[in-house]
Scaffold this motif. Structure first.
Motif, PDB file in Angstrom:
ATOM      1  N   ARG A 196     148.484 -38.739  45.709  1.00 17.41           N
ATOM      2  CA  ARG A 196     149.025 -39.068  44.612  1.00 17.41           C
ATOM      3  C   ARG A 196     148.691 -37.415  44.465  1.00 17.41           C
ATOM      4  O   ARG A 196     148.242 -36.742  42.794  1.00 17.41           O
ATOM      5  CB  ARG A 196     148.509 -40.020  43.668  1.00 17.41           C
ATOM      6  N   ARG A 197     147.763 -36.623  45.307  1.00 19.53           N
ATOM      7  CA  ARG A 197     147.523 -34.725  45.082  1.00 19.53           C
ATOM      8  C   ARG A 197     148.733 -33.893  44.892  1.00 19.53           C
ATOM      9  O   ARG A 197     149.095 -34.076  46.356  1.00 19.53           O
ATOM     10  CB  ARG A 197     146.154 -34.937  45.129  1.00 19.53           C
ATOM     11  N   ILE A 198     148.790 -33.378  43.966  1.00 17.00           N
ATOM     12  CA  ILE A 198     149.956 -32.248  44.080  1.00 17.00           C
ATOM     13  C   ILE A 198     149.073 -30.695  44.160  1.00 17.00           C
ATOM     14  O   ILE A 198     148.371 -30.629  43.585  1.00 17.00           O
ATOM     15  CB  ILE A 198     150.537 -32.823  43.267  1.00 17.00           C
ATOM     16  N   THR A 199     149.164 -30.097  45.041  1.00 17.63           N
ATOM     17  CA  THR A 199     148.015 -29.514  45.595  1.00 17.63           C
ATOM     18  C   THR A 199     149.791 -28.061  45.117  1.00 17.63           C
ATOM     19  O   THR A 199     150.554 -28.292  45.891  1.00 17.63           O
ATOM     20  CB  THR A 199     148.259 -28.653  46.859  1.00 17.63           C
ATOM     21  N   ILE A 200     149.520 -26.950  44.286  1.00 21.16           N
ATOM     22  CA  ILE A 200     150.387 -25.598  43.973  1.00 21.16           C
ATOM     23  C   ILE A 200     150.000 -24.744  44.757  1.00 21.16           C
ATOM     24  O   ILE A 200     149.163 -24.039  44.404  1.00 21.16           O
ATOM     25  CB  ILE A 200     150.507 -25.291  42.472  1.00 21.16           C
ATOM     26  N   VAL A 245     148.949 -38.423  39.338  1.00 25.42           N
ATOM     27  CA  VAL A 245     149.380 -38.207  39.783  1.00 25.42           C
ATOM     28  C   VAL A 245     148.025 -36.672  39.553  1.00 25.42           C
ATOM     29  O   VAL A 245     147.891 -36.740  38.460  1.00 25.42           O
ATOM     30  CB  VAL A 245     150.375 -36.837  40.234  1.00 25.42           C
ATOM     31  N   GLU A 246     147.467 -35.940  40.415  1.00 23.70           N
ATOM     32  CA  GLU A 246     146.234 -34.935  40.531  1.00 23.70           C
ATOM     33  C   GLU A 246     147.216 -33.761  40.569  1.00 23.70           C
ATOM     34  O   GLU A 246     147.939 -33.737  41.938  1.00 23.70           O
ATOM     35  CB  GLU A 246     144.748 -35.243  40.553  1.00 23.70           C
ATOM     36  N   VAL A 247     146.510 -32.700  39.743  1.00 25.87           N
ATOM     37  CA  VAL A 247     147.509 -31.009  40.266  1.00 25.87           C
ATOM     38  C   VAL A 247     146.361 -30.534  41.066  1.00 25.87           C
ATOM     39  O   VAL A 247     145.027 -30.238  40.106  1.00 25.87           O
ATOM     40  CB  VAL A 247     148.225 -30.732  39.614  1.00 25.87           C
ATOM     41  N   LYS A 284     137.986 -57.318  13.186  1.00 28.52           N
ATOM     42  CA  LYS A 284     138.601 -57.260  14.691  1.00 28.52           C
ATOM     43  C   LYS A 284     139.740 -57.102  15.183  1.00 28.52           C
ATOM     44  O   LYS A 284     140.856 -56.718  14.845  1.00 28.52           O
ATOM     45  CB  LYS A 284     139.728 -58.813  15.204  1.00 28.52           C
ATOM     46  N   TYR A 285     139.346 -55.939  16.681  1.00 28.04           N
ATOM     47  CA  TYR A 285     139.765 -54.506  16.658  1.00 28.04           C
ATOM     48  C   TYR A 285     140.192 -55.005  17.963  1.00 28.04           C
ATOM     49  O   TYR A 285     139.416 -55.255  18.907  1.00 28.04           O
ATOM     50  CB  TYR A 285     139.136 -53.668  16.873  1.00 28.04           C
ATOM     51  N   ASN A 286     141.553 -54.599  18.233  1.00 31.06           N
ATOM     52  CA  ASN A 286     142.350 -54.705  19.875  1.00 31.06           C
ATOM     53  C   ASN A 286     142.638 -53.324  20.295  1.00 31.06           C
ATOM     54  O   ASN A 286     142.689 -52.535  19.149  1.00 31.06           O
ATOM     55  CB  ASN A 286     143.440 -55.434  19.525  1.00 31.06           C
ATOM     56  N   THR A 287     142.764 -52.809  21.433  1.00 30.00           N
ATOM     57  CA  THR A 287     142.636 -51.367  22.256  1.00 30.00           C
ATOM     58  C   THR A 287     144.196 -51.638  22.867  1.00 30.00           C
ATOM     59  O   THR A 287     144.008 -52.258  23.908  1.00 30.00           O
ATOM     60  CB  THR A 287     142.060 -51.037  22.283  1.00 30.00           C
ATOM     61  N   LEU A 288     145.043 -51.027  22.844  1.00 31.08           N
ATOM     62  CA  LEU A 288     146.494 -51.515  23.628  1.00 31.08           C
ATOM     63  C   LEU A 288     146.345 -49.897  24.851  1.00 31.08           C
ATOM     64  O   LEU A 288     146.058 -48.374  24.155  1.00 31.08           O
ATOM     65  CB  LEU A 288     147.607 -51.416  22.944  1.00 31.08           C
ATOM     66  N   GLU A 289     146.110 -49.785  25.573  1.00 31.14           N
ATOM     67  CA  GLU A 289     146.220 -48.270  27.050  1.00 31.14           C
ATOM     68  C   GLU A 289     147.160 -48.505  27.737  1.00 31.14           C
ATOM     69  O   GLU A 289     147.186 -49.094  28.384  1.00 31.14           O
ATOM     70  CB  GLU A 289     144.894 -48.328  27.480  1.00 31.14           C
ATOM     71  N   ALA A 290     147.961 -47.370  27.677  1.00 32.96           N
ATOM     72  CA  ALA A 290     149.304 -47.296  28.914  1.00 32.96           C
ATOM     73  C   ALA A 290     148.275 -45.372  29.660  1.00 32.96           C
ATOM     74  O   ALA A 290     147.803 -44.315  29.202  1.00 32.96           O
ATOM     75  CB  ALA A 290     149.931 -45.875  27.917  1.00 32.96           C
ATOM     76  N   PRO A 291     147.820 -46.692  30.530  1.00 30.37           N
ATOM     77  CA  PRO A 291     147.826 -45.550  31.525  1.00 30.37           C
ATOM     78  C   PRO A 291     148.191 -44.292  32.202  1.00 30.37           C
ATOM     79  O   PRO A 291     149.610 -44.284  31.754  1.00 30.37           O
ATOM     80  CB  PRO A 291     146.998 -46.369  32.951  1.00 30.37           C
ATOM     81  N   LYS A 292     147.903 -43.525  32.763  1.00 32.66           N
ATOM     82  CA  LYS A 292     148.956 -42.574  33.420  1.00 32.66           C
ATOM     83  C   LYS A 292     149.593 -42.915  34.145  1.00 32.66           C
ATOM     84  O   LYS A 292     149.406 -45.101  35.057  1.00 32.66           O
ATOM     85  CB  LYS A 292     148.117 -41.372  34.607  1.00 32.66           C
ATOM     86  N   GLN A 340     158.912 -39.465  53.186  1.00 32.91           N
ATOM     87  CA  GLN A 340     158.957 -41.116  53.747  1.00 32.91           C
ATOM     88  C   GLN A 340     158.290 -41.300  52.385  1.00 32.91           C
ATOM     89  O   GLN A 340     158.839 -42.638  52.465  1.00 32.91           O
ATOM     90  CB  GLN A 340     158.024 -40.328  54.644  1.00 32.91           C
ATOM     91  N   ALA A 341     157.875 -40.772  51.664  1.00 37.69           N
ATOM     92  CA  ALA A 341     156.740 -42.038  50.141  1.00 37.69           C
ATOM     93  C   ALA A 341     157.098 -41.521  48.996  1.00 37.69           C
ATOM     94  O   ALA A 341     156.519 -40.361  48.878  1.00 37.69           O
ATOM     95  CB  ALA A 341     155.263 -41.845  50.668  1.00 37.69           C
ATOM     96  N   GLN A 342     158.440 -41.922  48.094  1.00 42.39           N
ATOM     97  CA  GLN A 342     158.453 -41.434  47.173  1.00 42.39           C
ATOM     98  C   GLN A 342     157.827 -41.322  46.002  1.00 42.39           C
ATOM     99  O   GLN A 342     156.824 -43.190  46.059  1.00 42.39           O
ATOM    100  CB  GLN A 342     159.904 -41.387  46.470  1.00 42.39           C
TER     101      GLN A 342
END
Length: 387
Positions: A381-385, A337-339, A175-183, A115-117
């Motif tokens: 967004r939680r995956i249980t194995i 996601v979290e596992v 002068k510092y910048n930070t580029l952050e790509a999240p999960k 239902q919710a990919q």
């Protein structure tokens, strides 16, 4: 209609030259996977030929009937790497087992039952300026993002970040910048010196808006691929946890995730020095095709297949005899996601295969369930194995 050996050889030749259509690529990959499991010791030559022809014909027909469409950006790996986009190999103990979902059946069932990919990651990142202002790059429009002294920061039409000096002579040190790509994100940036950096999910790059002094120094957490602009007068240095890399101009990948057991630097072109911070001036020099592995106790160098190290940049996952937890860490970062693990304390199951990074997570998990070794429960967004 039965395929002749000459037809098969002609298609394989096209494949190796990179001339196949997406549909032909799918036929070759599927045929190779199944053909490789037939032992010549077990079948007489005529039966082996008939089996190969039947496999070829069956796969081609099913893909055509299913209306198979390959991803828009198709990357062809060497023949030893050929695995269909929806297939994996699983090693259980001493045995090797192959499993694959048929594209038509698996694809339809996945769409019908989910239902919710949970969608794959996208080009998503945040830029933090020297004054602390944080810009969501996904929401930003094309054009100038900020002016910092003599440096203009722009978002290009293809969604990248670029730095350009617009006024010479202004002081810009510190002068510092930070580029952050999240999960669930990735991003590309061109630094002020022309160096290009591809940032993988759950990663961050800290850098000056202008390289002053005798070196070009950046700080990396997570993973990034670098194409460093040449400047013999200013070496380029990447600082990560307990490691420093020094280059003049070259192409390489750095995997420095804190939840991995080692930092891996893989060289594709040029030459780099890899320093272990704890040992001061001690270092290893890498040649193309080599990878340094920095563990808490040692810095070692080995020959590797560079395609595996940069597969993420090309839009693929490559699992090379990965245990379940190593595989799931890659999925956690890309799908955001979290596992949780319930009753799975060992890593004896080994998984090898190639998947496009635009595959829906539900399809990946379904493939893993085909082993009958794992069950997955998705809540938000939680995956249980589970077993």
């Amino acid at each position: 209609m039965k395929h002749t050996h000459s037809e098969q050889e002609e298609l394989l030749d096209k494949f190796n030259k990179g001339l196949c259509t997406p549909e032909e690529i799918a036929v070759v990959e599927n045929w190779y996977n199944k053909q490789s499991l037939i032992s010549k010791d077990e079948l007489p030559e005529p039966d082996l030929d008939d089996a190969n022809d039947a496999i070829w014909k069956g796969i081609s027909g099913k893909l055509t009937a299913a209306g198979y469409q390959a991803p828009s950006a198709v990357r062809t790996f060497s023949i030893k790497r050929l695995l269909v986009a929806a297939s994996l190999f699983v090693v259980l103990g001493a045995g090797l087992f192959y499993f694959a979902t048929q594209y038509a059946n698996g694809h339809k069932e996945s769409l019908a039952t989910t239902q919710a990919q949970i969608k794959p990651g996208t080009n998503k990142a945040y830029l933090t300026l020297a004054d602390g202002k944080r810009i969501a790059l996904t929401d930003s429009t094309t054009g100038t993002l900020a002016l910092q002294g003599s440096v203009k920061i722009t978002k290009t039409a293809d969604g990248q970040i670029a730095y350009q000096i617009v006024e010479q002579g202004k002081e810009q040190a510190g002068k510092y910048n930070t580029l952050e790509a999240p999960k669930g994100g990735q991003y590309q940036i061109t630094l002020i010196d022309g160096t290009k950096v591809w940032l993988n999910a759950a990663s961050a790059l800290k850098y000056p808006t202008k390289f002053d002094g005798a070196e070009r120094k950046v700080e990396l957490t997570g993973e990034a691929y670098f194409e460093v602009a040449k400047d013999k007068k200013k070496p380029f240095r990447i600082i990560s946890d307990n490691q420093t890399i020094e280059v003049l101009g070259t192409h390489f990948n750095v995997n420095a995730y804190s939840d991995e057991s080692a930092i891996k630097t893989t060289l594709l072109e040029g030459s780099v020095k890899v320093f272990r911070t704890a040992e001061g001036s001690s270092y290893k020099i890498l040649a193309p095709g080599q990878q340094s592995v920095l563990s808490p106790s040692a810095l070692n160098v080995k020959e590797v297949d560079t395609e595996e190290a940069v597969a993420w940049k090309e839009g693929y996952f490559i699992f090379d005899n990965d245990n379940l937890k190593a595989l799931m860490r890659k999925l956690e970062r890309w799908y955001d996601v979290e596992v949780d693990y319930q009753g799975i304390a060992d890593d004896k199951t080994k998984i090898t295969g190639t998947l496009t990074r635009n595959t829906q997570l539900a399809e990946v998990l379904k493939l893993l369930e085909e082993t009958d070794k794992f069950k997955f429960k998705t809540e938000g967004r939680r995956i249980t194995i589970m077993r």
